[in-house]
Design a protein around this motif. Structure first.
Motif, PDB file in Angstrom:
ATOM      1  N   TYR A   8      -8.995  32.242 -16.657  1.00 43.04           N
ATOM      2  CA  TYR A   8      -9.572  32.498 -17.983  1.00 43.04           C
ATOM      3  C   TYR A   8     -10.972  33.103 -17.909  1.00 43.04           C
ATOM      4  O   TYR A   8     -11.531  33.487 -18.937  1.00 43.04           O
ATOM      5  CB  TYR A   8      -9.641  31.196 -18.779  1.00 43.04           C
ATOM      6  N   THR A   9     -11.552  33.193 -16.726  1.00 42.24           N
ATOM      7  CA  THR A   9     -12.866  33.857 -16.647  1.00 42.24           C
ATOM      8  C   THR A   9     -12.720  35.354 -16.338  1.00 42.24           C
ATOM      9  O   THR A   9     -13.719  36.030 -16.134  1.00 42.24           O
ATOM     10  CB  THR A   9     -13.791  33.212 -15.580  1.00 42.24           C
ATOM     11  N   VAL A  69     -11.649  37.157 -21.803  1.00 37.21           N
ATOM     12  CA  VAL A  69     -10.542  36.473 -22.479  1.00 37.21           C
ATOM     13  C   VAL A  69     -10.794  34.989 -22.704  1.00 37.21           C
ATOM     14  O   VAL A  69     -10.235  34.388 -23.605  1.00 37.21           O
ATOM     15  CB  VAL A  69      -9.210  36.649 -21.715  1.00 37.21           C
ATOM     16  N   GLY A  70     -11.657  34.376 -21.897  1.00 36.55           N
ATOM     17  CA  GLY A  70     -11.823  32.921 -22.046  1.00 36.55           C
ATOM     18  C   GLY A  70     -13.232  32.438 -21.763  1.00 36.55           C
ATOM     19  O   GLY A  70     -13.411  31.274 -21.396  1.00 36.55           O
ATOM     20  N   VAL A 111     -11.139  35.036 -32.155  1.00 35.45           N
ATOM     21  CA  VAL A 111     -10.118  34.080 -31.700  1.00 35.45           C
ATOM     22  C   VAL A 111      -9.703  33.228 -32.900  1.00 35.45           C
ATOM     23  O   VAL A 111     -10.555  32.814 -33.694  1.00 35.45           O
ATOM     24  CB  VAL A 111     -10.666  33.146 -30.591  1.00 35.45           C
ATOM     25  N   THR A 161      -0.998  35.026 -23.439  1.00 36.17           N
ATOM     26  CA  THR A 161      -1.545  33.919 -22.637  1.00 36.17           C
ATOM     27  C   THR A 161      -0.512  33.472 -21.614  1.00 36.17           C
ATOM     28  O   THR A 161      -0.839  33.146 -20.479  1.00 36.17           O
ATOM     29  CB  THR A 161      -1.907  32.730 -23.558  1.00 36.17           C
ATOM     30  N   GLY A 204      -1.716  34.477 -18.102  1.00 32.90           N
ATOM     31  CA  GLY A 204      -2.351  33.252 -17.600  1.00 32.90           C
ATOM     32  C   GLY A 204      -1.374  32.206 -17.107  1.00 32.90           C
ATOM     33  O   GLY A 204      -1.786  31.179 -16.576  1.00 32.90           O
ATOM     34  N   LEU A 245      -4.176  27.309 -25.196  1.00 36.19           N
ATOM     35  CA  LEU A 245      -5.569  27.779 -25.138  1.00 36.19           C
ATOM     36  C   LEU A 245      -6.345  27.009 -24.079  1.00 36.19           C
ATOM     37  O   LEU A 245      -7.156  27.573 -23.351  1.00 36.19           O
ATOM     38  CB  LEU A 245      -6.153  27.530 -26.529  1.00 36.19           C
ATOM     39  N   TYR A 246      -6.112  25.700 -24.003  1.00 36.17           N
ATOM     40  CA  TYR A 246      -6.939  24.854 -23.125  1.00 36.17           C
ATOM     41  C   TYR A 246      -6.103  23.915 -22.258  1.00 36.17           C
ATOM     42  O   TYR A 246      -6.534  22.790 -21.992  1.00 36.17           O
ATOM     43  CB  TYR A 246      -7.877  23.986 -23.974  1.00 36.17           C
ATOM     44  N   CYS A 304     -11.393  20.790 -20.670  1.00 39.27           N
ATOM     45  CA  CYS A 304     -11.433  22.244 -20.686  1.00 39.27           C
ATOM     46  C   CYS A 304     -12.870  22.731 -20.600  1.00 39.27           C
ATOM     47  O   CYS A 304     -13.817  21.939 -20.606  1.00 39.27           O
ATOM     48  CB  CYS A 304     -10.763  22.786 -21.944  1.00 39.27           C
TER      49      CYS A 304
END
Ligand SMILES: Cc1cc2nc3c(=O)[nH]c(=O)nc-3n(C[C@H](O)[C@H](O)[C@H](O)COP(=O)(O)OP(=O)(O)OC[C@H]3O[C@@H](n4cnc5c(N)ncnc54)[C@H](O)[C@@H]3O)c2cc1C
Length: 538
Positions: A58-59, A71-72, A400, A460, A464, A471-472, A505
């Motif tokens: 996510y980084t 994205v995160g 978001v 996602t 991901g 999300l988390y 998270c």
């Protein structure tokens, strides 16, 4: 800048693997990279396997049409001074990672027709709240005390997870003593004992999107952790979120390890009850008696381990105690003028239809035409002092908002970019609604939007590996936070867990999980000198 610049990591090929890795890490997010980097520092040769085309989880950041988006990662707290968080980032990145402060008013909450701000600094935060709620001094001061009191409890919580189960049982009376009564209660229940002012409660919970659960469902512990994390303001990684992974990977490579991309693990191999390696999607087998899964609990136990192994190790009933967090939509906007020309702030916007966050979420889940229960807007190019060196004359905005995975499930098996017109239209409609929120709050950008695209929960999943578009990772309910099996050491010998599902998270949550996993693996005796170098350098 060529698109490949943001693609970090080394493309996987079986022929590129070195012989005899000491550990395999599945997933190159902050949890996986932290564990890999710390183990590397202790002399381990670590192989990180990442299914995406770039490292960072996510980084990671991506580029399209001359723009760059994250994205995160929108803001990180606790890195303005030499805090433990900052020291850990400094160590992992060998000082290469720099932080740019956001505006003093780092978060702005639009609640119905009212506007409130969160201000950086403990005293400034408190005084600013008091200015906005002059009759609520007692409640505000009581709240600040609750936040202050939760600090050592949060550390104790983390340490408990790093212990071996028998050690934790012995330490439990001490850990209980450290844990305030409010810790595992619902956030709303705790705050409504302090005040009847619904707007004040809404402002205090204005960052609920940072953990993905509104106050009547979330646990106060995670609420307190996030509030404390940002109490001294928000910071942005100079050069973009991708710099986080880019600055950590050399530590792993310097010790003989590697971070491979396009490296999807199909299965964690277990023989005679213990881990013996992984099987890749291409069928190649990598032998190793130490595997660290940083790919999340759902991936690890529902996809990567064979069903009979999960059954035999007693995880099946435990998995029923946790649920995936909300899924989300992202809108990535490119503009033809700079942040300065457009007057874009270094402040995040949180837009809420009313101060009753939980009802707004429920209404939206029942009816997609109901107002979005929260719309979050971030201005990354305004926050990044280096952005114009990479993308002159332009700026970017990210939006978001929550959206259930179920709305998209019928397109789940289609290929990214080829999901058909009906999918594109559905996404475009949702994207247009979110763009209206943006135009409403930042009208000066009209006519300057050159490009925007919308991501869905399927993105996602695709990029991901979160199969419910989470999300988390796991939802931060009080029940989840009390699951003691969510710890680095699994019940399967040779398998370790790390990342956001082990602690909480957030980039820092995943990083701290990486630290705890390393500590669990090597023991405190070996970890202590390393901790000393990290936290008391020089
Ligand atoms: C929209 C959004 C905004 C956010 N904003 C912020 C913010 O502003 N500040 C903040 O601190 N946090 C923020 N977060 C949260 C933060 O980004 C995450 O909590 C954290 O980065 C998670 O790290 P992780 O290592 O646990 O997982 P991840 O970063 O998700 O890493 C897991 C990795 O495992 C890989 N993987 C999965 N399956 C496999 C497989 N089979 N084989 C190989 N690899 C696999 C995935 O591709 C992924 O790269 C945000 C998150 C989102 C989604």
């Amino acid at each position: 800048m060529k698109p490949s610049t943001l693609r970090i990591g080394y493309r996987y090929r079986p022929s590129r693997l070195a012989p005899g890795y000491d550990a395999i890490v599945i997933g190159s997010g902050m949890g996986g990279l932290t564990t890999a980097a710390l183990l590397s520092e202790l002399g381990w040769k670590v192989c990180v396997l990442e299914q995406h085309y770039t490292a960072g989880g996510y980084t990671h950041s991506y580029e399209r049409n001359g723009y760059e988006w994250d994205v995160g990662v929108h803001y990180i707290g606790d890195v303005g001074t030499q805090t433990q968080t900052k020291r850990m980032f400094d160590f992992l990145s060998d000082g290469r990672l720099q932080w740019a402060p956001m505006d003093a008013e780092y978060d702005r909450f639009y609640i119905g027709d009212k506007v409130f701000n969160a201000k950086a600094g403990k005293q400034a935060f408190r005084d600013n709240l008091l200015r906005q709620f002059p009759n609520e001094q007692q409640a505000i001061d009581d709240y600040m005390k609750l936040l202050a009191g939760s600090g050592s409890a949060l550390s104790a919580f983390g340490m408990g997870r790093a212990m071996k189960p028998w050690q934790q049982s012995l330490a439990q009376p001490f850990l209980n003593w450290k844990t305030p009564d409010v810790f595992f209660r619902k956030t709303y229940d705790v705050l409504s004992e302090l005040t009847d002012d619904k707007d004040l409660i809404a402002v205090l919970c204005g960052q609920w999107g940072d953990m993905g659960l509104p106050p009547k469902s979330s646990t106060f512990m995670v609420h307190a952790m996030i509030a404390r994390h940002y109490l001294y303001g928000g910071y942005y990684p100079v050069g973009g979120a991708w710099k986080i992974a880019d600055s950590i990977i050399p530590r792993i490579q310097n010790a003989g390890g590697e971070v491979f991309t396009y490296a999807r693990v199909k299965q964690i191999l277990v023989e005679d009850g213990r881990v013996c390696g992984v099987e890749m999607k291409d069928g190649h087998r990598i032998d190793c008696d130490c595997v660290i899964s940083a790919a999340g609990i759902d991936n690890t136990f529902n996809h990567l381990l064979a069903n009979d192994v999960v059954e035999a190790s007693g995880y099946k009933p435990k998995l029923a105690e946790v649920q995936p967090s909300f899924a989300h939509l992202g809108v990535y906007v490119g503009l033809t003028e700079t942040a300065e020309q457009l007057g874009l702030p270094k402040t995040n916007f949180w837009i809420y239809p009313s101060n009753d966050y939980d009802s707004a979420v429920n209404a939206f889940l029942e009816n997609p035409d109901a107002p979005f229960p929260v719309v979050y807007i971030s201005f990354p190019s305004a926050k990044d002092p280096d952005y114009l060196n990479r993308h002159p004359g332009t700026s970017t905005i990210e939006i978001v908002a929550p959206a259930p995975y179920e709305w998209f499930v019928k397109w789940r098996d289609e290929t990214w970019g080829k999901r058909g017109e009906d999918y594109d239209m559905f996404k475009a409609e949702l994207g247009e609604r979110l763009m209206q929120h943006l135009y409403d709050k930042v009208p000066q950008i009209r006519g300057k939007v050159d490009y925007f695209e919308v991501s869905s929960p399927l993105s996602t999943d695709w990029f991901g590996g979160y199969h419910h578009g989470e999300l988390y990772g796991l939802a931060h309910t009080p029940e989840r936070m009390q699951q003691k099996w969510l710890r680095p050491q699994s019940k399967i010998p040779g398998l370790w867990l790390t990342g956001q599902d082990i602690l909480t998270c957030g980039v820092t949550g995943a990083m701290m999980a990486g630290m705890l996993t390393t500590m669990s693996m090597v023991g405190t005796r070996k970890m202590a000198p390393l901790m000393k170098r990290i936290y008391s350098p020089g």
